[in-house]
Scaffold this motif. Structure first.
Motif, PDB file in Angstrom:
ATOM      1  N   ASP A  42      81.705  -6.858   4.765  1.00 36.83           N
ATOM      2  CA  ASP A  42      81.837  -8.341   4.904  1.00 36.83           C
ATOM      3  C   ASP A  42      81.076  -9.127   5.915  1.00 36.83           C
ATOM      4  OD1 ASP A  42      83.761  -8.168   2.795  1.00 36.83           O
ATOM      5  OD2 ASP A  42      85.306  -7.587   4.104  1.00 36.83           O
ATOM      6  N   SER A  43      80.303  -8.416   7.016  1.00 33.42           N
ATOM      7  CA  SER A  43      79.797  -9.059   7.901  1.00 33.42           C
ATOM      8  C   SER A  43      78.266  -8.953   7.624  1.00 33.42           C
ATOM      9  CB  SER A  43      79.869  -8.251   9.307  1.00 33.42           C
ATOM     10  OG  SER A  43      81.367  -8.164   9.601  1.00 33.42           O
ATOM     11  N   PHE A  44      77.617  -7.829   7.149  1.00 35.20           N
ATOM     12  CA  PHE A  44      76.402  -7.686   6.740  1.00 35.20           C
ATOM     13  C   PHE A  44      76.033  -7.334   5.316  1.00 35.20           C
ATOM     14  CE2 PHE A  44      77.178  -5.607  11.131  1.00 35.20           C
ATOM     15  CZ  PHE A  44      76.798  -6.691  11.920  1.00 35.20           C
ATOM     16  N   ASP A  45      74.950  -8.487   4.997  1.00 27.58           N
ATOM     17  CA  ASP A  45      74.223  -8.376   3.672  1.00 27.58           C
ATOM     18  C   ASP A  45      72.974  -7.390   4.075  1.00 27.58           C
ATOM     19  OD1 ASP A  45      73.513  -8.584   1.161  1.00 27.58           O
ATOM     20  OD2 ASP A  45      73.063 -10.758   1.259  1.00 27.58           O
ATOM     21  N   MET A  75      78.111 -14.387   6.757  1.00 25.58           N
ATOM     22  CA  MET A  75      77.673 -13.082   6.677  1.00 25.58           C
ATOM     23  C   MET A  75      76.143 -12.858   6.932  1.00 25.58           C
ATOM     24  SD  MET A  75      77.363 -10.498   3.242  1.00 25.58           S
ATOM     25  CE  MET A  75      79.203 -10.252   3.242  1.00 25.58           C
ATOM     26  N   ASN A 107      75.117  -9.492  15.858  1.00 28.87           N
ATOM     27  CA  ASN A 107      75.387 -10.681  16.231  1.00 28.87           C
ATOM     28  C   ASN A 107      75.033 -11.498  17.231  1.00 28.87           C
ATOM     29  OD1 ASN A 107      77.925 -11.250  14.553  1.00 28.87           O
ATOM     30  ND2 ASN A 107      78.050  -9.120  14.823  1.00 28.87           N
ATOM     31  N   LYS A 165      72.318 -11.737   6.803  1.00 26.05           N
ATOM     32  CA  LYS A 165      71.307 -11.197   5.837  1.00 26.05           C
ATOM     33  C   LYS A 165      70.387 -10.338   6.834  1.00 26.05           C
ATOM     34  CE  LYS A 165      68.302 -11.650   1.994  1.00 26.05           C
ATOM     35  NZ  LYS A 165      68.953 -10.600   1.339  1.00 26.05           N
TER      36      LYS A 165
END
Length: 349
Positions: A35-38, A1, A335, A3
């Motif tokens: 679920d990909s970026f905090d 993930m 990404n 941040k």
């Protein structure tokens, strides 16, 4: 993930497009990529990416802690030249502020622009185009969407307009740059048409021309209504109730209000600006000046079947700048940044 620390104070001042764009982006990322970026807001903790939406001094100072910030991204919503006609500062302060804005952008590893025409302008102040990426604005359909005809008519009645009324909506901060003078003139010269301006003085008395505009705001022509700063769901109702959305701005990047109008299926009329050519060409009714605007409005007032042509254009634009399309661009961008940062680290080791 990944941040990501988001830095912004844009949502502290209501009624400005920068705040709307920021809130739309945050909501979209949390909704589509949980679920990909905090994502953290205005946190100075360690992050993979630090994304700066506004140019606050404390944010500027944070960029000196490079190890904590990760990749730094600046969101270019304006350049000093685009603030002309927006806020009025004492000349020496204005020069210092202009220098500061440019310095802030130059401290970023990467920049994102909402209009590709700004890439060359950034090159002109010494920023390589290789570090600039174009990602357009978008508006979520959750708030701004086209209502069925029955609902539209009900909204018009609720706002005090009947089926025969011709309603022209403008939106944004009340300032010279937005073309508010022309909007007022159009109302004065076309008493049979109803004009509504949704927006107020987000920056209070430092708004350029505040005293002059405040007099009109308090005592407008009978056919002109100023709503003041309103909530977004109320603004969406106004777009749906209006026959035409008119933004007579002299200087813009990619106004959120235009996208809001597109999403609501409202015919859009704009002043012809070169920067619109790169992003929304063929989706709106272009006009050269206030005389041309008046002529076009009167034609639509008499020939209302022509409105459907521009409703279709708005729907097409809304589909092109949909949340789904722009979301994929942001996901790919973040990404890529992380991959490029990893590549740099591996090369150093």
């Amino acid at each position: 993930m990944i941040k990501i620390n988001m830095f912004s104070s844009a949502d502290k001042v209501k009624g400005q497009g920068v705040g709307s764009a920021y809130l739309e982006l945050i909501a979209m990322l949390k909704r589509k990529f949980p679920d990909s970026f905090d994502i953290a807001i205005n946190s100075y903790s360690k992050a993979d990416i630090s994304h700066y939406h506004t140019v606050d001094p404390w944010f500027y100072l944070s960029t000196f802690s490079r190890k904590k910030r990760g990749k730094t991204v600046g969101y270019v919503h304006f350049l000093p030249e685009t603030l002309e006609g927006s806020i009025e500062l004492f000349s020496p302060f204005q020069k210092v502020f202009n220098w500061y804005v440019v310095s802030f952008y130059k401290r970023m590893d990467e920049l994102v622009v909402v209009n590709p025409s700004f890439i060359s302008k950034l090159e002109g102040i010494g920023i390589s185009k290789d570090k600039v990426t174009y990602i357009p604005n978008f508006v979520s359909t959750e708030v701004f969407h086209e209502e069925p005809e029955e609902k539209r008519m009900a909204l018009r009645q609720k706002l005090g307009y009947d089926e025969k009324d011709f309603v022209v909506l403008g939106a944004g901060q009340i300032q010279q740059r937005k073309g508010i003078d022309d909007f007022i003139q159009l109302a004065e010269e076309n008493p049979d048409i109803s004009f509504v301006w949704a927006g107020g003085f987000s920056f209070g008395k430092i708004t350029d021309g505040y005293d002059r505009y405040k007099k009109v705001y308090d005592n407008p022509p009978k056919n002109l209504t100023f709503t003041g700063i309103i909530e977004r769901h109320v603004l969406a109702d106004l777009y749906n109730a209006a026959d035409v959305f008119l933004l007579p701005s002299y200087n813009e990047l990619f106004p959120m209000s235009i996208l809001e109008g597109f999403n609501c299926g409202t015919p859009v009329m704009l002043r012809n600006l070169e920067l619109y050519e790169a992003i929304i060409k063929d989706y709106y009714l272009g006009t050269d000046d206030v005389t041309d605007m008046s002529r076009a409005l009167n034609r639509l007032y008499r020939q209302r079947e022509e409105l459907e042509v521009y409703r279709r254009k708005s729907r097409e634009a809304a589909a092109f700048y949909s949340e789904e399309n722009v979301a994929s661009l942001w996901a790919a961008y973040y990404n890529r940044l992380l991959l490029s940062e990893s590549s740099v680290v591996s090369q150093k080791t």
